[in-house]
Design an enzyme around this catalytic site. Structure first.
Site, short mmCIF file in Angstrom:
data_model
loop_
_atom_site.label_atom_id
_atom_site.label_comp_id
_atom_site.label_asym_id
_atom_site.label_seq_id
_atom_site.Cartn_x
_atom_site.Cartn_y
_atom_site.Cartn_z
N GLU A 144 -9.61 -5.11 -3.73
CA GLU A 144 -8.55 -4.51 -3.24
C GLU A 144 -9.73 -3.81 -2.37
O GLU A 144 -10.10 -3.55 -1.44
CB GLU A 144 -7.69 -3.45 -3.79
CG GLU A 144 -6.83 -3.63 -4.42
CD GLU A 144 -5.30 -4.17 -3.51
OE1 GLU A 144 -5.34 -4.17 -2.65
OE2 GLU A 144 -4.38 -4.94 -4.70
N SER A 150 0.20 -1.40 0.03
CA SER A 150 0.10 0.06 0.35
C SER A 150 0.83 1.26 0.14
O SER A 150 1.62 1.37 -0.66
CB SER A 150 -0.72 0.01 1.19
OG SER A 150 -2.10 0.97 0.82
N HIS A 163 -7.68 -5.45 0.03
CA HIS A 163 -6.61 -4.80 0.79
C HIS A 163 -6.04 -5.63 1.94
O HIS A 163 -7.31 -5.34 2.87
CB HIS A 163 -6.66 -3.41 0.29
CG HIS A 163 -5.97 -2.24 0.01
ND1 HIS A 163 -4.67 -2.82 -0.69
CD2 HIS A 163 -5.42 -1.59 1.68
CE1 HIS A 163 -3.61 -1.53 -0.23
NE2 HIS A 163 -3.98 -0.94 1.03
#
Length: 509
Positions: free
Chosen positions: A316, A188, A412
């Site tokens: 995600e 990320s 995610h």
């Protein structure tokens, strides 16, 4: 602690670690001076030397940060203090002759939170399974690390990362690592940091390989960063200057960021796509610290000699919808707004509806934001690296998180507990719902570590390099397979899109 525990001499002084099973672990070693007082908002300064042996058995304190979702990061149980810039080392043996490969972890957290001491980042399994040295470190986030402040260098958080990598270069041999075999890896915002380091002149030569997991496409232009910085300071009734902001305690500045985050949707006419992210921080393409956005830098040959492993998760954005309590509640109006704002080109909404004619409003809302924010920036980074003469391996994680009956999908952050094997810590507690990992999960977790550590050791994660003819990627599922990139319809839609620094789209303050 026993005085028989291993002692290593660093450039700044000697440190004593702790034997933990097959590893020796060193925690909380300063790699730079505390960035407070006269050093507030400055580039990192060298750590002050110390006499005698410093006990390195506890993580250093985290940088000041948004605690809104800190329950998933371990920050609430962290020590307090201003020695934010510290490193941690997991090593099979602190033997200078060992020369093991080194993996350096960079945490994510939307550039506004994150802590290397979080339980979810316990690197024991990676170091043991890969027989290599793992390093993690803290870097400044939020206002301290990324806000545009007049009189301060841009991207202070990235400069901290460079300083940590310089510490690795100068010290890791004493811990049994090879400074010529360094791999940076991050997820990320950590992957955005890895992408930034690939584009930064001052990071050149500090690592040989890079792993970028779910690269966010959010990089700010200098104009946008200035406008956001002005708005941040205005939340405290101040100017965006070192003089004004250094008079405010770091914890109070965190509140300033939280205040602006809560109303960023009001700034869509000025900040465009950056506004709905509710994150007023990102690396700034300032032309000096970060000379160009990563996609442009890599396509022009920056870091062509660095081998890259990059990929993303299939679902995600579902995590963020779920955390907002909005799964199954997205209206067609909201889907239309997202498709028009985030879809590629002027026909983004039409393109998505044509490609996914059976999709519900919620599925379209999720799909376009998954693609804009993480999936396509990650794939395009691989393609940019190829265009610049580099070599890249790509992957997509499609295995669904078992928690909540699988409702979160391959969302995610799922790659973190799988890679680290920390199924019950931080985000893993949500994604695995407290259950013991199944044999399938354990096998996939082992596959992650084998591939990542093999890449760190040899540059080969176990599947072919990506190219623009076959487009082969590793699909990580219950039965991992090598196949052409699975999201071909999406890839084609975004084929001509250029990821670049986000602009200031309306008149600034």
């Amino acid at each position: 602690m026993s005085t028989n525990e291993p002692v290593v001499r660093t450039v700044a002084g000697a440190v004593r670690g702790r034997t933990e099973g097959a590893l020796t672990v060193f925690r909380g070693i300063p790699f730079a001076a505390p960035p407070v007082g006269p050093d507030r908002f400055a580039a990192p300064r060298p750590a002050r030397a110390w006499d005698g042996i410093r006990e390195a058995c506890a993580f250093g304190p985290p940088p000041p940060q948004d605690l809104g979702i800190a329950g998933t990061t371990g920050v609430l149980d962290a020590p307090e203090g201003d020695d934010w810039l510290t490193v941690n080392v997991w090593t099979p043996a602190p033997d200078p002759a060992a020369r093991r490969p080194v993996m350096v972890w960079i945490y994510g957290g939307a550039y506004k939170l994150g802590y290397a001491g979080s339980p979810g980042y316990d690197a024991r399994r990676i170091a043991e399974d890969g027989d290599l040295v793992v390093v993690s470190f803290n870097y400044r986030v939020g206002m301290e690390g990324f806000a545009h402040i007049e009189g301060a260098p841009a991207n202070r958080g990235l400069l901290d990362q460079v300083a940590a990598l310089e510490w690795v270069r100068d010290n890791i041999a004493a811990f049994g690592g090879d400074p010529d075999q360094v791999t940076v890896f991050g997820e990320s915002a950590g992957a955005g940091s890895v992408a930034s380091l690939l584009a930064m002149d001052r990071a050149a030569g500090l690592f040989r390989r890079a792993v970028a997991q779910s690269v966010p496409g959010t990089f700010f232009s200098d104009e946008l960063a200035r406008d956001v910085g002005t708005a941040l300071a205005a939340e405290a009734g101040l100017r965006p200057t070192v003089a004004d902001l250094s008079a405010v305690a770091p914890g109070e500045l965190v509140k300033v960021g939280q205040s602006l985050s809560a109303k960023m949707l009001q700034y869509v006419d000025r900040w465009g796509q950056a506004a709905p992210t509710a994150t007023p921080y990102a690396p700034v393409v300032d032309g000096e610290v970060l000379p160009a956005a990563p996609w442009q830098a890599l396509a022009s040959g920056a870091s062509r000699d660095v081998e890259l492993l990059v990929g993303h998760n299939r679902d995600e954005f579902r995590l963020f919808i779920a955390m907002a309590g909005q799964l199954g509640q997205i209206t067609d109006e909201r889907a239309v707004s997202a498709l028009r704002l985030f879809g590629p080109g002027p026909d983004g909404e039409r393109s998505y509806r044509a490609a996914f004619p059976e999709a519900s409003p919620g599925e379209l809302y999720e799909r376009v934001q998954t693609d804009w924010l993480f999936a396509m920036p990650s794939l395009h980074l691989a393609e940019a690296h190829l265009a610049g003469g580099g070599r890249a391996h790509a992957y997509e994680l499609t295995w669904p998180a078992p928690g909540n009956g699988g409702a979160l999908g391959a969302c995610h952050g799922l790659d973190i507990p799988l890679l680290f094997g920390t199924y019950h810590a931080d985000l893993g507690a949500l994604l695995f719902a407290g259950a013991e990992p199944s044999p399938q999960a354990l096998a996939l977790s082992s596959r992650f570590r084998t591939s990542w550590t093999s890449f760190a050791r040899t540059g080969d994660p176990g599947w072919p390099a990506y190219d623009t003819e076959r487009r082969l990627v590793q699909v990580l599922d219950a039965e991992p397979v090598v196949a052409p990139y699975p999201e071909e319809a999406v890839r084609r839609m975004w084929e001509g899109h250029e990821f670049a620094a986000l602009p200031l789209v309306g008149p600034g303050v």
